[in-house]
Design an enzyme around this catalytic site. Sequence first.
Site, PDB file in Angstrom:
ATOM      1  N   ARG A  39      29.429 -35.832 -14.321  1.00 51.06           N
ATOM      2  CA  ARG A  39      28.703 -36.109 -13.086  1.00 51.06           C
ATOM      3  C   ARG A  39      29.631 -36.167 -11.876  1.00 51.06           C
ATOM      4  NH1 ARG A  39      24.457 -40.732 -15.318  1.00 51.06           N
ATOM      5  NH2 ARG A  39      22.935 -39.263 -16.182  1.00 51.06           N
ATOM      6  N   LYS A 196       8.428 -39.289 -30.287  1.00 55.26           N
ATOM      7  CA  LYS A 196       7.082 -39.833 -30.228  1.00 55.26           C
ATOM      8  C   LYS A 196       6.192 -39.117 -29.214  1.00 55.26           C
ATOM      9  CE  LYS A 196       8.435 -44.541 -31.554  1.00 55.26           C
ATOM     10  NZ  LYS A 196       8.381 -45.977 -31.154  1.00 55.26           N
ATOM     11  N   GLY A 349      19.314 -35.245 -21.983  1.00 58.28           N
ATOM     12  CA  GLY A 349      20.610 -35.421 -22.642  1.00 58.28           C
ATOM     13  C   GLY A 349      20.730 -34.737 -23.985  1.00 58.28           C
ATOM     14  N   GLY A 372      15.152 -38.999 -16.364  1.00 58.68           N
ATOM     15  CA  GLY A 372      13.834 -39.450 -15.940  1.00 58.68           C
ATOM     16  C   GLY A 372      13.247 -38.631 -14.807  1.00 58.68           C
TER      17      GLY A 372
END
Length: 395
Positions: A39, A196, A349, A372
């Site tokens: 980053r 999920k 990721g 996100g």
Amino acid sequence: MTIHFKRLSDQELKGRRVFIRADLNVPQDEAGRITDDTRIRASVPGIRFARDAGAAVMVTSHLGRPAEGEVRPQDSLAPIAARLGELLGCAVALKTGWVDGVEVAPGEVVLLENCRCNKGEKKNDDALARKMAKLADIYVNDAFGTAHRAEATTHGMAKYAPVACAGPLMAAELDALGAALGAPKRPLVAIVAGSKVSTKLSILQALAEKVDHMIVGGGIANTFMLANGLPVGKSLCEPDMLDDARAVMAKMRAKGGSVPIPVDVVVGREFSPTAAAVTKAAAAVAADDMIFDIGPQSAAALAGLIAGAGTIVWNGPVGVFEFDQFGGGTRAVAQAIAASPGFSIAGGGDTIAAINKYGVAGAIDYISTAGGAFLEFLEGKTLPAVEILVSRAAA
């Protein structure tokens, strides 16, 4: 779909005070040593551009989850200042107590201590934002990874700074996402994988409105298999989400699209790097089997679908690729995306880890380092930091 915003590259910077909100939230070991500087390296082009144009450059970022009002040693950007200086080839001083004023000369770069240590940062305090905005002639957001959060340095400052624009990282992300989802070349194929359905349900529902084919993988695929009447043994699965899975499939069928269901799978008896891998027909999964990957027939079918795609959006590996014996499906998908002539964008990721493992980074058109924010953009949610840049550009 073109997203309209001002860009750092179009601004007159010489002699101006430029405030850059970067994402320098890098992992560190227990001794505070940086273990991955990706980053920081990604943020360097925007910082260097402003410095070389003669701007007085102030950079800040969050790091970790600090308590507001204090800077503990583990919250300090000191290691980041040192690494940033190495990459820029110049000294980068770390400034504390910077909200009340910063001394920085044209052609100089300073790093402002962890912005989340300032009281009111996370709540997007208006008084704090106004005070910080007075530090700059030009505000630059180059931290797409935080674009889904409305905080003082990601949103409030952009309201009040004389000029608010996007840095090169933010601009590239918005250009790529706008191209992939706004007016994509068809067919549009989305690959959504994860453990999920419940954590990705809103993404699956939103993408079902937009895509021509939806590939599901991982534990999500197991739930879709069960919803189709296939056995899943002891696999990770969510029986209470079957109606939701069926609703997504029905929506795709109604528009002539598809959610391909595996016809063969790779199973094991334990989650272990040494677990024996057995390929079976999807209908032959035993009660004590755990599905860890799609089988070669399923992988070949997905590769064919991807080969004909005009646009590909990829979020998540389709199997437990960390264990080589269960990585065949993810490898096939990665290689198919790399070989496809369609425009490809990938994020998350685990997805990046798979891209790196299979050496296809150079063949993916755009790789998002955001987590996100990338997912929320895919859902069609409004990202506060993007919304304010767009509104300022239109004013």
